[in-house]
Design an enzyme around this catalytic site. Structure first.
Site, PDB file in Angstrom:
ATOM      1  N   ASN A  91       5.538   2.078   0.101  1.00 17.35           N
ATOM      2  CA  ASN A  91       5.562   3.253  -0.777  1.00 17.35           C
ATOM      3  C   ASN A  91       6.849   3.351  -1.610  1.00 17.35           C
ATOM      4  OD1 ASN A  91       5.001   6.244  -1.535  1.00 17.35           O
ATOM      5  ND2 ASN A  91       6.965   6.299  -0.443  1.00 17.35           N
ATOM      6  N   SER A 143       0.350   2.499  -9.209  1.00 17.62           N
ATOM      7  CA  SER A 143       0.396   3.668 -10.104  1.00 17.62           C
ATOM      8  C   SER A 143      -0.602   3.485 -11.239  1.00 17.62           C
ATOM      9  CB  SER A 143       1.793   3.810 -10.708  1.00 17.62           C
ATOM     10  OG  SER A 143       1.772   4.731 -11.779  1.00 17.62           O
ATOM     11  N   TYR A 156       8.528  -0.506 -15.008  1.00 19.59           N
ATOM     12  CA  TYR A 156       7.751   0.166 -13.949  1.00 19.59           C
ATOM     13  C   TYR A 156       6.289  -0.293 -13.986  1.00 19.59           C
ATOM     14  CZ  TYR A 156       5.936   4.149 -11.211  1.00 19.59           C
ATOM     15  OH  TYR A 156       5.318   4.940 -10.274  1.00 19.59           O
ATOM     16  N   ALA A 157       5.699  -0.350 -15.191  1.00 17.72           N
ATOM     17  CA  ALA A 157       4.295  -0.756 -15.328  1.00 17.72           C
ATOM     18  C   ALA A 157       4.104  -2.189 -14.820  1.00 17.72           C
ATOM     19  CB  ALA A 157       3.848  -0.657 -16.781  1.00 17.72           C
ATOM     20  N   ALA A 158       5.043  -3.071 -15.167  1.00 22.19           N
ATOM     21  CA  ALA A 158       4.943  -4.472 -14.729  1.00 22.19           C
ATOM     22  C   ALA A 158       5.012  -4.550 -13.200  1.00 22.19           C
ATOM     23  CB  ALA A 158       6.054  -5.303 -15.356  1.00 22.19           C
ATOM     24  N   SER A 159       5.913  -3.768 -12.604  1.00 21.11           N
ATOM     25  CA  SER A 159       6.043  -3.793 -11.141  1.00 21.11           C
ATOM     26  C   SER A 159       4.769  -3.281 -10.468  1.00 21.11           C
ATOM     27  CB  SER A 159       7.255  -2.974 -10.684  1.00 21.11           C
ATOM     28  OG  SER A 159       7.046  -1.581 -10.861  1.00 21.11           O
ATOM     29  N   LYS A 160       4.175  -2.229 -11.042  1.00 26.24           N
ATOM     30  CA  LYS A 160       2.999  -1.620 -10.408  1.00 26.24           C
ATOM     31  C   LYS A 160       1.737  -2.448 -10.654  1.00 26.24           C
ATOM     32  CE  LYS A 160       5.095   1.783  -8.466  1.00 26.24           C
ATOM     33  NZ  LYS A 160       5.125   1.888  -6.998  1.00 26.24           N
TER      34      LYS A 160
HETATM   35  P1  NAP Z   1      10.345   9.970  -4.894  1.00 24.51           P
HETATM   36  O1  NAP Z   1      10.047  11.417  -4.677  1.00 24.51           O
HETATM   37  O2  NAP Z   1      11.401   9.606  -5.885  1.00 24.51           O
HETATM   38  O3  NAP Z   1      10.678   9.294  -3.467  1.00 24.51           O
HETATM   39  C1  NAP Z   1      10.963   7.933  -3.416  1.00 24.51           C
HETATM   40  C2  NAP Z   1      11.202   7.503  -1.988  1.00 24.51           C
HETATM   41  O4  NAP Z   1      11.430   6.076  -1.977  1.00 24.51           O
HETATM   42  C3  NAP Z   1      12.439   8.140  -1.365  1.00 24.51           C
HETATM   43  O5  NAP Z   1      12.214   8.313   0.009  1.00 24.51           O
HETATM   44  C4  NAP Z   1      13.515   7.064  -1.586  1.00 24.51           C
HETATM   45  O6  NAP Z   1      14.583   7.122  -0.640  1.00 24.51           O
HETATM   46  C5  NAP Z   1      12.695   5.830  -1.355  1.00 24.51           C
HETATM   47  N1  NAP Z   1      13.277   4.613  -1.909  1.00 24.51           N
HETATM   48  C6  NAP Z   1      13.552   4.339  -3.202  1.00 24.51           C
HETATM   49  N2  NAP Z   1      14.066   3.089  -3.308  1.00 24.51           N
HETATM   50  C7  NAP Z   1      14.112   2.588  -2.052  1.00 24.51           C
HETATM   51  C8  NAP Z   1      14.525   1.356  -1.499  1.00 24.51           C
HETATM   52  N3  NAP Z   1      15.033   0.371  -2.256  1.00 24.51           N
HETATM   53  N4  NAP Z   1      14.419   1.167  -0.162  1.00 24.51           N
HETATM   54  C9  NAP Z   1      13.914   2.147   0.643  1.00 24.51           C
HETATM   55  N5  NAP Z   1      13.514   3.336   0.175  1.00 24.51           N
HETATM   56  C10 NAP Z   1      13.606   3.550  -1.159  1.00 24.51           C
HETATM   57  O7  NAP Z   1       9.048   9.168  -5.379  1.00 24.51           O
HETATM   58  P2  NAP Z   1       7.481   9.550  -5.261  1.00 24.51           P
HETATM   59  O8  NAP Z   1       7.096  10.264  -6.485  1.00 24.51           O
HETATM   60  O9  NAP Z   1       7.195  10.124  -3.936  1.00 24.51           O
HETATM   61  O10 NAP Z   1       6.844   8.081  -5.357  1.00 24.51           O
HETATM   62  C11 NAP Z   1       6.516   7.332  -4.190  1.00 24.51           C
HETATM   63  C12 NAP Z   1       5.757   6.090  -4.636  1.00 24.51           C
HETATM   64  O11 NAP Z   1       4.586   6.505  -5.352  1.00 24.51           O
HETATM   65  C13 NAP Z   1       6.544   5.195  -5.580  1.00 24.51           C
HETATM   66  O12 NAP Z   1       6.240   3.842  -5.331  1.00 24.51           O
HETATM   67  C14 NAP Z   1       6.025   5.609  -6.937  1.00 24.51           C
HETATM   68  O13 NAP Z   1       6.175   4.593  -7.895  1.00 24.51           O
HETATM   69  C15 NAP Z   1       4.574   5.897  -6.622  1.00 24.51           C
HETATM   70  N6  NAP Z   1       3.901   6.783  -7.567  1.00 24.51           N
HETATM   71  C16 NAP Z   1       4.352   8.062  -7.784  1.00 24.51           C
HETATM   72  C17 NAP Z   1       3.668   8.872  -8.693  1.00 24.51           C
HETATM   73  C18 NAP Z   1       4.074  10.284  -8.967  1.00 24.51           C
HETATM   74  O14 NAP Z   1       3.469  10.903  -9.867  1.00 24.51           O
HETATM   75  N7  NAP Z   1       5.017  10.856  -8.262  1.00 24.51           N
HETATM   76  C19 NAP Z   1       2.562   8.368  -9.375  1.00 24.51           C
HETATM   77  C20 NAP Z   1       2.138   7.071  -9.136  1.00 24.51           C
HETATM   78  C21 NAP Z   1       2.818   6.283  -8.223  1.00 24.51           C
HETATM   79  P3  NAP Z   1      15.983   7.859  -1.052  1.00 24.51           P
HETATM   80  O15 NAP Z   1      15.630   9.309  -1.144  1.00 24.51           O
HETATM   81  O16 NAP Z   1      16.900   7.554   0.060  1.00 24.51           O
HETATM   82  O17 NAP Z   1      16.375   7.271  -2.379  1.00 24.51           O
END
Ligand code: NAP
Length: 248
Positions: A91, A143, A156-160
């Site tokens: 995640n 995503s 970001y798009a490339a990674s996802k």
């Molecule tokens: P978020 O609120 O920013 O939380 C991100 C989490 O990932 C935090 O716990 C952060 O820890 C952790 N993290 C980041 N880099 C890390 C690393 N290198 N190693 C270990 N932990 C790491 O993000 P979110 O919105 O919940 O998104 C979670 C996932 O869903 C992501 O992959 C994101 O791309 C995907 N996503 C989100 C959305 C959206 O609308 N929110 C939509 C599509 C996909 P710290 O707090 O310690 O930094």
């Protein structure tokens, strides 16, 4: 009995947002959950305290998912303490948005490492205990941006999008050992990641969402719990959207 009773799960980036929603849902379903974070120890502790009365068990620790050796140590810790690993949820993710003409090499590398290399790291190390048990479920959080693309988010798009190809390949490689690998494609979910978007961008997203609202972390978590559970025993190599029907 919860549908994840006796399952040992590792969730990366579980301290906030969607990851925290997945941790909570898995613990409610009776799982033993280990979750990682990069730096937000206080949030991780608060989450663990809030879940103390629930049926499952929860442990957290700092581990950078983009670092190959730290990922190995994280999996080793779970297997040493819990004796097995049944479910991995990749995640952890970040954004660092800008148009391609302004994007630095560092911005590209940082996002690819945090979002895609991390998935390789954790999956590779988790497969060893899963292969030993001839069972496992790997869930990768992609995503809608990886499906549709988005101006200002090429990294970001490339990674996802990379996660989707990776998911389908791993499903083919390890399916014969009863290990499943699926991807969830969340749409526009209310978390700290989306909080900082400006109002005009939010409004344009909402216009393209048939359900006319943002999603919640719990709505993504419910899909993750299904894929983690034995109810999804014939589901692998799939991309499941939790996006309110968005069409970007
Ligand atoms: P978020 O609120 O920013 O939380 C991100 C989490 O990932 C935090 O716990 C952060 O820890 C952790 N993290 C980041 N880099 C890390 C690393 N290198 N190693 C270990 N932990 C790491 O993000 P979110 O919105 O919940 O998104 C979670 C996932 O869903 C992501 O992959 C994101 O791309 C995907 N996503 C989100 C959305 C959206 O609308 N929110 C939509 C599509 C996909 P710290 O707090 O310690 O930094």
């Amino acid at each position: 009995m919860g549908k994840l009773q006796e399952k040992v799960c590792l969730v990366t980036g579980g301290s906030r947002g969607i990851g925290a929603g997945i941790v909570k849902c898995f613990v409610e379903e009776g799982a033993t959950v280990y979750f990682t974070y990069r730096s937000s120890a206080t949030k991780a502790n608060e989450l663990m305290e809030s879940l103390a009365a629930l049926p499952g068990k929860v442990t957290s620790f700092a581990s950078d998912a983009s670092d190959f050796r730290e990922a190995e140590d994280a999996v080793t810790k779970v297997v040493e303490e819990a004796g097995r690993l049944d479910v991995l949820v990749n995640n952890a993710g970040i954004t660092d948005d800008t148009l391609i003409l302004r994007m630095s090499e560092e911005q590209w590398d940082r996002v690819i490492h945090a979002n895609l290399k991390s998935v390789f790291n954790l999956t590779k190390h988790s497969l060893r205990p899963m292969l030993k048990n001839r069972s496992g479920s790997i869930i990768n959080i992609s995503s809608v941006v990886g499906v549709f693309g988005n101006a200002g988010q090429a990294n970001y798009a490339a990674s996802k999008a990379g996660i989707l190809g990776f998911t389908k390949s791993i499903a083919k490689e390890v399916g014969s050992r009863s290990i499943r690998c699926n991807a969830i494609v969340p749409g526009y979910i209310e978390t700290e990641m989306t909080e900082s978007l400006d109002e005009a961008v939010k409004e344009s997203f909402l216009q393209n969402i048939p359900l006319k609202r943002m999603g919640s972390s719990d709505e993504v978590a419910q899909m993750a719990a299904f894929l983690a559970s034995d109810n999804a025993s014939y589901v692998t190599g799939q991309v499941l959207s939790v996006c309110g029907g968005i069409n970007m």
